[in-house]
Design a protein around this motif. Structure first.
Motif, short mmCIF file in Angstrom:
data_model
loop_
_atom_site.label_atom_id
_atom_site.label_comp_id
_atom_site.label_asym_id
_atom_site.label_seq_id
_atom_site.Cartn_x
_atom_site.Cartn_y
_atom_site.Cartn_z
N ARG A 92 45.94 46.41 0.80
CA ARG A 92 45.54 47.67 1.01
C ARG A 92 45.87 48.52 -0.49
O ARG A 92 45.15 48.98 -0.93
N ARG A 93 47.11 48.12 -0.64
CA ARG A 93 47.60 48.90 -1.79
C ARG A 93 46.99 48.62 -3.00
O ARG A 93 46.75 49.34 -3.84
N ILE A 94 46.59 47.38 -3.42
CA ILE A 94 46.07 47.05 -4.45
C ILE A 94 44.67 47.41 -4.54
O ILE A 94 44.07 48.10 -5.74
N ARG A 95 43.86 47.53 -3.66
CA ARG A 95 42.61 48.15 -3.47
C ARG A 95 42.76 49.61 -3.69
O ARG A 95 41.89 50.27 -4.32
N ALA A 96 43.77 50.36 -2.99
CA ALA A 96 44.01 51.66 -3.35
C ALA A 96 44.00 51.97 -4.83
O ALA A 96 43.73 52.73 -5.42
N THR A 97 44.87 51.23 -5.25
CA THR A 97 45.22 51.39 -6.84
C THR A 97 44.18 51.25 -7.77
O THR A 97 43.82 51.99 -8.82
N LEU A 98 43.26 49.97 -7.43
CA LEU A 98 42.08 49.88 -8.22
C LEU A 98 41.07 51.28 -8.00
O LEU A 98 40.44 51.49 -8.91
N ASP A 99 41.16 51.69 -6.86
CA ASP A 99 40.23 52.95 -6.77
C ASP A 99 40.86 54.08 -7.44
O ASP A 99 39.85 54.64 -8.10
N ILE A 100 42.15 54.36 -7.56
CA ILE A 100 42.62 55.25 -8.34
C ILE A 100 42.11 55.05 -9.88
O ILE A 100 41.67 56.15 -10.42
N VAL A 101 42.40 54.00 -10.40
CA VAL A 101 41.79 53.76 -11.77
C VAL A 101 40.16 53.71 -11.97
O VAL A 101 39.57 53.48 -13.13
N GLY A 102 39.54 53.85 -10.79
CA GLY A 102 38.23 53.87 -10.83
C GLY A 102 37.37 52.51 -11.08
O GLY A 102 36.45 52.44 -11.82
N LEU A 103 37.92 51.40 -10.33
CA LEU A 103 37.57 50.26 -10.42
C LEU A 103 37.13 49.68 -9.06
O LEU A 103 37.67 50.08 -8.10
N ASP A 104 36.11 49.20 -8.95
CA ASP A 104 35.61 48.62 -7.95
C ASP A 104 36.37 47.34 -7.52
O ASP A 104 35.94 46.17 -7.86
N SER A 105 36.96 47.50 -6.16
CA SER A 105 38.12 46.33 -5.99
C SER A 105 37.20 45.23 -5.45
O SER A 105 37.72 43.96 -5.45
N GLN A 106 35.95 45.54 -5.08
CA GLN A 106 35.10 44.51 -4.13
C GLN A 106 35.03 43.44 -5.42
O GLN A 106 34.81 42.14 -5.03
N ARG A 153 37.23 54.99 -24.65
CA ARG A 153 38.58 55.92 -25.11
C ARG A 153 38.33 57.20 -24.21
O ARG A 153 39.60 57.53 -23.52
N ALA A 154 37.20 57.76 -24.11
CA ALA A 154 37.04 59.02 -23.43
C ALA A 154 37.62 58.67 -21.92
O ALA A 154 38.04 59.58 -21.32
N GLN A 155 36.81 57.54 -21.46
CA GLN A 155 37.42 57.26 -20.03
C GLN A 155 38.71 57.08 -19.73
O GLN A 155 39.24 57.69 -18.76
N VAL A 156 39.34 56.47 -20.70
CA VAL A 156 40.83 56.00 -20.19
C VAL A 156 41.69 57.46 -20.32
O VAL A 156 42.35 57.52 -19.50
N LEU A 157 41.30 57.99 -21.42
CA LEU A 157 41.98 59.50 -21.76
C LEU A 157 41.74 60.31 -20.28
O LEU A 157 42.68 60.97 -19.83
N ASN A 158 40.47 60.47 -20.03
CA ASN A 158 40.22 61.33 -18.83
C ASN A 158 41.16 60.64 -17.57
O ASN A 158 41.42 61.37 -16.88
N LEU A 159 40.89 59.21 -17.54
CA LEU A 159 41.78 58.68 -16.25
C LEU A 159 43.25 59.29 -16.19
O LEU A 159 43.99 59.71 -15.28
N LEU A 160 43.79 59.13 -17.54
CA LEU A 160 45.37 59.32 -17.70
C LEU A 160 45.54 60.90 -17.28
O LEU A 160 46.59 61.12 -16.65
N GLY A 161 44.62 61.71 -17.92
CA GLY A 161 45.01 63.17 -17.54
C GLY A 161 44.86 63.48 -16.05
O GLY A 161 45.57 64.05 -15.49
N GLU A 162 43.86 62.64 -15.44
CA GLU A 162 43.52 62.93 -13.89
C GLU A 162 45.07 62.31 -13.17
O GLU A 162 45.35 62.92 -12.03
N LEU A 163 45.40 61.19 -13.46
CA LEU A 163 46.58 60.60 -12.99
C LEU A 163 47.90 61.67 -13.17
O LEU A 163 48.53 61.58 -12.25
N ARG A 164 47.97 62.22 -14.26
CA ARG A 164 49.11 63.02 -14.19
C ARG A 164 48.84 64.25 -13.42
O ARG A 164 49.95 64.63 -12.71
N GLN A 165 47.89 64.54 -13.32
CA GLN A 165 47.79 65.82 -12.17
C GLN A 165 48.01 65.28 -10.95
O GLN A 165 48.49 66.03 -10.11
N ARG A 166 47.02 64.24 -10.39
CA ARG A 166 47.16 63.82 -9.03
C ARG A 166 48.43 63.15 -8.82
O ARG A 166 49.00 63.57 -7.63
N LEU A 167 49.15 62.56 -9.38
CA LEU A 167 50.54 61.94 -9.16
C LEU A 167 51.69 62.33 -9.63
O LEU A 167 52.78 62.01 -9.46
#
Ligand SMILES: Nc1ncnc2c1ncn2[C@@H]1O[C@H](COP(=O)(O)OP(=O)(O)OP(=O)(O)O)[C@@H](O)[C@H]1O
Ligand SMILES: Nc1ncnc2c1ncn2[C@@H]1O[C@H](COP(=O)(O)OP(=O)(O)OP(=O)(O)O)[C@@H](O)[C@H]1O
Ligand SMILES: [Mg+2]
Ligand SMILES: [Mg+2]
Lengths: 306, 343, 481, 356, 285
Positions: B133-147, B192-206
């Motif tokens: 569950r945790r792995i799937r959730a984390t993959l979700d957070i970084v925007g990857l399709d765990s399936q 790069r834009a995707q990853v930077l956006n992701l990092l920014g989002e994580l900073r805010q969310r977590l």
């Protein structure tokens, strides 16, 4: 380096301790009696505890005295100096021959990696590699000594006396060794050249307008020769200690024969001295190899996995 | 300047960090010298500087991957240095790292699932269903399709995806601090834009704190709250991101900024050329270490090494002749320890 | 024109040195070069004893001593004159206590006294008819070296013997070769013919053979059948052969299970299919034994009841024993040793016995025999040229210590004692035949096949005497065209 | 720069319908499809695109440096002056390489032979192409080192690549490239491996050398900032095709291809506010295994229609931002480049409208 | 679409499938055949490999005995089959010993610095400098000649080579970022070595093991040649070649048939190893 030698001599000494039998067996007559055995053992100092013998031997060895064979009465250093020229000459001839075969072919195959030439050369190399050297030597003797009579089957003419005859007498054993080693060199050089040719600086050289030949010889060969030199160094190191099978087959009085006779006759004095000598030679050759690396690859601090 | 008056210690507090490498031949190289900074909760500090100035060394020292030769590193108040073996291992999940090369940082022989399970297993958190569950959730957070991802190997993914996987691997242990060593330098602009956006989002969310290393000032501008500019193992200027970028005080920062190329022909290049090459860290120049390349070097610079001193606006600069500050900082950075700031 | 030229001889193994105090006195391989440098008082030519350094031999009536006149005008290679003093010194050195020298070939000898400048007297402990024959045997004990050299530098003598022989020892490169040169002052004026002798060590039979074939070596001992056959077909090569009493032999350890039972020993002897081995291994290059000594020997016993291949008898004996027989065969790790051991294994299997093989190195084989740590082992039965007393005492008697096969020696010792004092040759021969019969009946050893000694040489090698005891003698060899 | 003189020149390099495919274990891979472009004397064409879009393959195929796994489309032509490089003899090609067309590679760390002194590597080309003596070549090489801004060049000549910093190595590589005064310099990502500060110096150096020698230059980069600062024209590559090409100002200010626009938007800018959300392009570029199909950008494009997925658009000239300027399609032959205002071509069924 | 793609002057030569089959299929088939013979030797209707038919000794290949009889009248085919077992044991056990200990030593020497590395490197150098034959002879003499001791001796001799390969492969891996990542996740040294590094060098080590395997077969032959190989009556290929070589001119098949078998096996192993090396999937380092 010193650690290596220390390990070596301890290893030899303890291995010899484990070998059943002693030189006394080889010295004594068939109907010797126990008292005689005891007397000889005492005379040779074989009844002392092992560590004392080792220390005694080590002390002498450090002073350059490797002892005297109880069997032949020859001093070990003299035995080594007698036989060393044979082994060295054989080694040199074999390596030169092997390189003469392997260098051009290896370059050729490496610069045509994946093409037909390369496949044939590799296949041929594997083919030669698959023949055990005692069979190879035998075939060479049959072909060149018995049928064609171009070269002598056995024996060795000292180099000092008649250099040409000496080389002639070593032609077959050297060729056998060379044939065994050339395929290995060829494969190493081939794959290194092939991978060097994929390096960006080779493309740069091409972009400069250099011809393939210039690229191979000026740019690719030197950086591709490191594994070859490593293996060459190991082989040279080992061959200074004699090529046992080849020397047996061709009846050459080299260090390999001395080695095997010392083992079968339990001549531990000779054996111990010889192993130490071979170890020193090996270490020395590897130092030379390191120096050659430094020449070929002047980058400081670059250490090749030796 | 006082730190924001909160009782909680900063997430990461580095004081007087020295990193020394032993070179072959008995030589020693001081890659990092008396470096101090602190990162508060949810804050991002960017470390910028030329190649070889010691950025990665700082990151590795923080991650306890290289031995420190001096100084203290505190994570949430706890000094990492004295912690040995198991205690450190237990604490490791609190701070995680993301590496520059997305492909090289994933074991090519492991599937994504194995890669993500490994930190859990190592830390004794593994439990079959819960972990899944945790792995799937984390993959979700970084925007990857765990399936689709779990059973596949890293070489089947693009650089951006690999970088997301390695971010997921870092996040799966719930760290408070993320050390990012040039996480986007190897990526294409679009990725790069995707990853930077992701990092920014994580900073805010977590509410993650980040130590972000880069040499790209535009990227730094995007992610950082404050910036420390390094030159040859020392900080030469540090302060609030926006302010520092708009009004650089150290000549090196100025040069760095002037070298940024704009994808806009209208912005004229206004380069401040640096002279010569970076000196070898093995033979530093006397006095100010930047003086050999500084366009405004003077006699004093060769005589004395400037200390890192605070300017009026709260910024710290190690320069005898800093560029004048046009206007005072609106919200001066407070992440630098009071001790470092000269009166 | 016989003079001149170099003879290169291929040897089977490295030499073991020439000082009897340090070397094996019987090592044929060493004896060959030794016989070119060193000489004995008498020597066998065929079955005939001829004078060499001694001129004649006179036995005292009580047969407790004998006087030998020495050849005048002989000097050692180092210039020392050969005279009674030299002979006395040689034997005094040998007989001195604590040298550790194996004196079994001259066991009954007490002292040697100087009679006058050119004659000496051998004094015995007991009557011994075989003394002259014993002195004529070529071994390191009987070779008389320069007493000065032996005494001053025994180590040097070991490596470089100094004698009176036709050739002067030049150098010994251990493991490679011995080089000798013609002795210009040899006492027999026209001898030797050769200018130079080279003994080369070529242990590998195949290598040795190829060297002879391709002309690097002039002559060498060969015993591999396929080489002999090949050489016979080859017109470029001459095959010299000699068959004496030497034989292939295996011995049983009578002190150990299962060979403490005479029936088991006999069963193995009967199981041994000599014909099969002659056909496959020897390819017809030698013959089976019918007694201890061989048809060419003066001691040949034609009417012996000699055990030979008889599978039925072997099975019957085993049935009599009643329990399964299983034993270990110790053999040498040479190709020959391995192959022969495999064959013995097969023979035993056919008779219903189980054999496993342990291989040792040649040099260890002696130790194995001496220590008694074996059940069945490889041994050899050497060539008996003169009186068989010494050899029989060594192989089967108990006076010089237990023989390797560790059997009860009482009966044989008695017979040997009788023969030693028996001056009449015919009656001595009868006694020896009795011993042979006992050996066969009791099956102390398995002696199934004669050895034929072969030397393969280039046809240029002329005037080669019989290769008795497998020694190639060079004294009168010359090189033709 | 004198545009008037160039006006009537035929382009120095004319690439037509260049296609390259690689034979791989998984089947053919189309690295380049129908690439046509012109480069004129003394001008710089930047080729930008994401990693894997075929920039290096394009650069290498001009000099025929691709390995044996690469095959060139039969109808391809690369005219350099009057010669078709694709149809030159091997030796003739070797005479062109380094002499008339030179190349600078991406990674200065690996572009120099690690075991040979840089002086030797520099002089090599001079000796080969200009038939200089050893001595003369060495002197010339020393001069070149000074020219590219390396201090105490005599001492450096004997040094090995690892003894130089990255920036210096790249300077040596550049010196090596311009040694024989080539007419065309191809620089394949010459600064990607370098620091920001060094990057600018190197690019300035290149520009200086180019102007001094009236060289034409192809500058391959993935950094639109570099292209913006240093190129006269820009060609944008995507999945092996040129999807848009135009004079720098026109392209950056008014991109007509959605891909170019997306790329520009994804760049973090110094003047953006902190933590600004960047525009990212979803998905990843396709690996082209078959030539059929629609627009290669269609799957990621927000303006795609049925038409985009059905058929591939050609590279067509469109109106220029600065003034409506139509020209014949590139594929028919004459270059539309180099005219005042320049031509703008785009490979899109639905080019972006020109902003008011 | 476009039909003829080509570089000027070069045309694609067609699918390499047939050639690959020849290069990998034939060696595989031969090796499987040898493996089958070795495993099934006891159950196949073969004559006993030790029974001697003295009457027919040295008989050439024929209908009664497929590959003829050796000098002592033993069936060569049966001996080849049984001898394959020796070769198989030697060439599987020996590289295994080298693989296990060599990789362990190489990995440790690469991973750790300081005294441990110095010690391991010195040990490896000493092993390399020790004349390998002395070691093999010594070991087989001390422990007695047997298949397992021969394998042990050869295996120990191959340790330094494996260690070198392992170290050379491990060194670059250790600097790779995924190893650092595992460290930051809190993995212990053991976990890193076994889980992260070892799998990534496995392929090169295994490929090398395949090459070494062929070397071992030849080495076993050399030991037999020197008389310290597997004791009789157990047949081994090396022993068979050595036994027959004195009669090479009289009955050549006795030596040449096992030599040919050895040749083909070694060749197959080499070709297979080479094939594997080339087929390495590009995603793996
Ligand atoms: N393990 C090491 N041993 C010795 N020197 C090292 C080691 N790691 C780094 N260095 C040196 O320390 C200095 C700082 O290195 P570091 O990797 O921290 O720089 P960086 O700022 O991260 O550079 P880059 O931008 O190139 O990554 C450099 O001069 C480097 O050569
Ligand atoms: N030798 C080759 N064999 C097979 N495919 C290749 C080869 N060289 C390049 N390619 C493929 O061709 C395509 C274009 O590669 P190219 O190197 O031109 O990209 P690029 O635009 O230069 O990227 P980067 O910015 O990473 O350098 C890629 O998909 C690549 O995988
Ligand atoms: Mg770094
Ligand atoms: Mg590229």
């Amino acid at each position: 380096m010193l650690i290596v030698l220390a390990l070596l001599s301890v290893a030899t000494f303890s291995m010899l301790e484990l070998l059943p039998g002693s030189v006394v067996d080889a010295m004594l007559s068939d109907n010797a009696r126990p008292e005689e055995i005891a007397r000889l053992q005492h005379a040779l100092g074989l009844d002392l505890p092992m560590h004392l013998r080792f220390l005694g031997w080590l002390g002498n060895a450090l002073q350059g005295d490797l002892g005297r064979s109880p069997l032949s009465g020859e001093s070990v250093s003299a035995a080594i100096t007698h036989r060393l020229p044979v082994s060295i000459l054989l080694m040199l001839l074999a390596q030169v021959l092997a390189l003469l075969i392997a260098l051009p072919l290896g370059i050729w195959a490496g610069s045509n990696a994946g093409r037909r030439v390369d496949r044939w050369l590799s296949g041929g190399a594997f083919g030669v590699l698959a023949v055990p050297h005692f069979v190879l030597g035998l075939l060479l003797i049959l072909l060149f000594a018995i049928w064609l009579r171009w070269f002598p089957a056995t024996g060795y003419v000292p180099f000092g006396a008649e250099p040409l005859a000496s080389i002639h007498s070593l032609a077959l054993p050297a060729a056998t060794l060379a044939l065994v080693e050339a395929p290995i060199y060829l494969r190493l050089l081939r794959s290194d050249i092939a991978s060097t040719l994929r390096a960006p600086y080779i493309t740069v050289a091409r972009a400069k307008g250099l011809s393939e030949r210039q690229i191979l010889l000026r740019h690719a060969l030197r950086p591709s020769s490191f594994s070859l030199i490593t293996v060459l160094g190991i082989n040279v190191g080992h061959l200074i200690g004699g090529a046992v099978i080849i020397e047996t087959l061709f009846a050459l009085p080299g260090l390999g024969r001395l080695l095997i006779e010392a083992i079968t006759q339990r001549d531990f004095v000779t054996l111990q001295g010889l192993v130490l000598f071979i170890g020193v030679a090996f270490v020395a050759v590897n130092l030379v190899v390191d120096a050659v690396y430094a020449l070929l690859d002047p980058r400081v601090g670059v250490r090749h996995a030796r | 300047m006082r730190p924001q008056a909160s009782p909680a210690p900063p997430v990461l507090d580095v004081r007087d960090l020295d990193v020394v490498y032993a070179l072959t031949g008995g030589q020693q190289m001081r890659a990092v010298e008396r470096l101090s900074f602190a990162i508060g909760r949810g804050q991002t500090l960017a470390l910028v500087g030329e190649s070889g100035c010691g950025k990665s060394s700082v990151a590795k020292a923080v991650m306890q991957l290289v031995p420190t030769a001096g100084g203290v590193i505190r994570l949430e108040g706890q000094a990492l240095g004295p912690l040995g073996g198991d205690a450190l291992k237990r604490l490791r999940r609190r701070f995680q790292m993301i590496f520059q090369d997305p492909i090289s940082s994933l074991n090519p022989q492991r599937t994504v699932r194995q890669i993500l399970e490994f930190p859990l297993k190592v830390n004794g958190l593994f439990d079959k269903s819960e972990s899944e569950r945790r792995i799937r959730a984390t993959l979700d957070i970084v925007g990857l399709d765990s399936q689709q991802m779990l059973g596949r190997y890293p070489h089947e993914f693009s650089g951006g995806q690999c970088q997301r996987i390695s971010i997921a691997r870092a996040l799966i242990l719930d760290p408070v601090l993320l050390v990012c060593d040039e996480p986007v330098s190897a990526l294409d602009v679009s990725v790069r834009a995707q990853v930077l956006n992701l990092l920014g989002e994580l900073r805010q969310r977590l509410g993650l704190s980040m130590l972000f290393i880069s040499h790209d000032l535009a990227v730094v501008r995007n992610v950082a709250d404050c910036i420390a500019v390094m030159y040859l193992g020392r900080i030469c200027e540090a302060g609030d991101a926006q302010h520092l970028l708009e009004h650089p005080a150290h000549p090196y920062t100025v040069a760095l900024l002037s070298a940024v190329l704009h994808a806009d022909p209208a912005v004229p290049p206004r380069r401040v050329a640096l002279q010569g090459e970076m000196p070898s860290p093995l033979s530093l120049p006397t006095g100010c270490r930047f003086r050999t390349r500084c366009p405004g070097a003077q006699a004093l610079c060769a005589a004395a090494e400037p200390a890192l001193t605070a300017l009026a606006d709260g910024r710290q600069v190690a320069c005898h002749f800093p560029y004048s500050v046009a206007r005072p900082a609106a919200n001066a950075s407070a992440f630098f320890q009071p001790e470092d700031i000269a009166p | 024109q016989k003079r001149g030229g170099t003879l290169t001889i291929g040897m089977e193994a490295e030499f073991s040195g020439f000082n009897p105090a340090k070397a094996r006195i019987f090592n044929q391989n060493t004896l060959a070069p030794a016989s070119s440098v060193l000489e004995t008082l008498f020597v066998f030519e065929g079955a005939q004893i001829v004078p060499r350094l001694g001129l004649d031999y006179a036995e005292a009536p009580d047969r407790l001593s004998a006087t030998v006149r020495l050849r005048p005008g002989v000097t050692f290679h180092d210039g020392t004159p050969f005279n009674a003093d030299a002979v006395v010194a040689h034997y005094a050195w040998l007989l001195a206590p604590g040298t550790g020298i194996n004196l079994s070939p001259i066991a009954p000898l007490k002292t040697v006294e100087k009679v006058d400048e050119m004659s000496v007297r051998f004094v015995l402990r007991q009557p011994w008819v075989a003394l002259q024959s014993a002195l004529a045997a070529e071994n390191l004990v009987n070779f008389i070296g320069s007493p000065a050299a032996l005494k001053n530098d025994p180590e040097g003598f070991h490596r470089k013997p100094i004698g009176t022989g036709p050739f002067i020892f030049k150098e010994w490169q251990a493991g490679d070769r011995i080089v000798m040169e013609r002795n210009p002052h040899y006492w027999e004026p026209q001898l030797p013919y050769l200018e130079r002798l080279i003994y080369r060590v070529l242990p590998d039979a195949n290598t040795r053979y190829q060297s002879i074939k391709s002309g690097q070596v002039d002559i060498g001992r060969m015993d591999t059948a396929s080489h002999v056959l090949d050489a016979r077909k080859n017109p470029q090569i001459k095959v010299h052969e000699y068959q004496g009493s030497g034989a292939i032999s295996w011995n049983f350890n009578a002190a150990k299970e299962p060979f403490n039972d005479q029936r088991v020993r006999a069963a193995v002897v009967h199981a041994f299919n000599a014909k099969a081995m002659l056909d496959t291994f020897f390819l017809g290059t030698t013959v089976a034994t019918t007694d201890l000594f061989g048809p060419n020997s003066p001691w040949f016993c034609p009417r012996l009841n000699w055990r030979s291949h008889d599978l039925a008898k072997a099975r019957a004996l085993l049935a009599e024993v009643g329990k399964p027989v299983k034993f270990q065969l110790v053999s040498t790790n040479t190709p020959t040793g391995r192959r022969q051991a495999g064959m013995v294994q097969q023979f035993a299997k056919e008779a219903g016995m189980e054999v496993d093989i342990r291989l040792t190195e040649q040099s260890q084989n002696v130790r194995v025999g001496l220590s008694g740590d074996y059940q069945m082992g490889v041994w050899r039965f050497g060539d008996i040229t003169g009186e068989p007393d010494g050899a029989l005492a060594y192989y089967f008697g108990g006076e010089n210590g237990t023989p390797v096969s560790r059997h009860d020696t009482a009966r044989i010792d008695a017979l040997l004692g009788k023969a030693r004092a028996e001056p009449d040759q015919a009656r001595r021969k009868a006694l020896y035949c009795d011993i042979a019969q006992i050996v066969s009946d009791e099956a102390y050893q398995l002696i199934p096949i004669r050895v034929t000694y072969y030397a393969i040489a280039s046809p240029k090698v002329r005037n080669l005497g019989p290769i008795t005891n497998s020694i190639i003698r060079t004294r009168s060899v010359w090189i033709g065209q | 720069m004198n545009r008037q003189t160039r006006l009537h020149d035929a382009a120095l390099l004319r690439v037509r319908h260049l296609g390259v495919q690689f034979q791989t274990a998984q089947g053919p891979l189309h690295a380049l499809t129908d690439v046509s472009l012109d480069v004129e004397r003394a001008r710089t064409l930047a080729i930008v695109g994401e990693s894997g879009s075929g920039k290096s393959v394009l650069a290498c195929s001009i000099l025929r440096l691709l390995g044996p796994a690469a095959q060139t489309a039969p109808e391809a032509q690369i005219f350099f002056g009057a010669q078709d490089l694709l149809r030159l003899e091997r030796s003739a090609m070797q005479a062109v390489r380094g002499r008339r067309i030179a190349m600078v590679f991406q990674d200065p760390m690996t572009a120099l032979n690690p075991v040979r002194p840089i002086g030797v590597q520099l002089a090599e080309g001079l000796q080969l192409h200009l038939r200089l003596s050893r001595q003369a070549a060495q002197e010339r090489a020393t001069g070149l080192l000074a020219q590219v801004g390396i201090g105490s060049p005599e001492r450096r000549m004997a040094q090995l690549p690892h003894q130089l910093s990255g920036g210096m190595r790249q300077r040596v590589v550049i010196a090596m490239a311009v040694a024989c005064e080539p007419e065309l310099l191809i620089a394949d990502e010459p600064t990607t491996a370098l620091d920001v500060t060094v990057q600018a110096e190197i690019l300035d150096l290149l520009r200086g050398l180019q102007r001094g020698r009236q060289m034409a230059m192809i500058l391959v980069t993935h950094d639109l900032g570099v292209a913006a600062g240093y190129a006269d024209d820009i060609a944008v590559m995507y999945a092996g095709q040129i999807v848009e090409q135009a004079p720098t100002a026109a392209l950056l200010r008014q991109p007509r291809m959605p891909y170019t626009r997306d790329l520009l938007r994804a760049i973090a800018r110094l003047d953006d506010p902190p933590h600004a959300l960047l525009h990212s392009i979803a998905g990843r570029p396709p690996v082209v295994r078959a030539l059929a199909g629609g627009c290669r950008y269609a799957p990621r494009c927000d303006r795609r229609t049925m038409q985009c997925e059905a058929a591939q658009p050609g590279l067509e000239s469109v109106a220029c931002a600065e003034g409506a300027h139509w020209s014949t399609p590139l594929s028919t032959g004459m270059s539309a480049f180099g005219r005042p205002g320049g031509a703008h071509a785009v490979r899109c069924w639905h080019p972006l409208e020109i902003a008011a | 679409m476009r039909a003829e793609w080509c570089a000027p002057g070069r045309w694609w030569r067609g699918k390499p499938r047939a050639r690959a089959l020849l290069r990998l299929g034939l060696p595989c088939a031969w090796l499987l055949g040898v493996l089958f013979l070795a495993l099934a030797a006891d159950w196949l209707p073969l004559p006993s490999p030790t029974d001697m038919d003295f009457a027919a000794a040295g008989q050439g290949p024929g209908t009664a005995h497929l590959l003829g009889l050796d000098l002592d009248g033993r069936d060569i085919f049966a001996r080849l089959a049984h001898g394959a077992r020796v070769s198989l044991i030697v060439c599987s056990v020996a590289p295994l010993i080298g693989l296990v200990f060599g990789s362990a030593l190489g990995l440790l020497a690469a991973y750790y610095g300081g005294v441990l590395r110095t010690a391991i490197l010195a040990l490896l150098d000493a092993m390399l400098a020790f004349p390998s034959l002395v070691f093999a002879l010594g070991l087989t003499v001390v422990l007695g000649p047997s298949v397992h001791n021969v394998a042990l001796a050869l295996g120990v001799m191959s340790i330094p080579a494996f260690a070198r390969i392992a170290r050379a492969n491990a060194l670059p891996l250790i600097g790779r970022e995924f190893v650092l990542a595992a460290r930051t996740a809190g993995a212990s040294d053991w976990q890193i070595m076994l889980r992260e590094i070892l799998p990534n060098m496995a392929l090169s080590l295994l490929t090398y093991a395949l090459t070494i395997t062929s070397v071992m077969i030849v080495a076993e032959g050399s030991l037999s040649f020197l008389g310290v190989g597997v004791p009789p009556p157990t047949p081994s290929w090396g022993g068979m070649i050595a036994d027959g070589r004195e009669s090479l001119e009289r009955v050549p098949h006795v030596s040449l048939i096992p030599a040919a078998a050895m040749f083909l096996t070694v060749l197959s192993l080499n070709l297979l190893g080479d094939g594997l090396r080339q087929r390495r999937s590009p995603g793996l380092a």
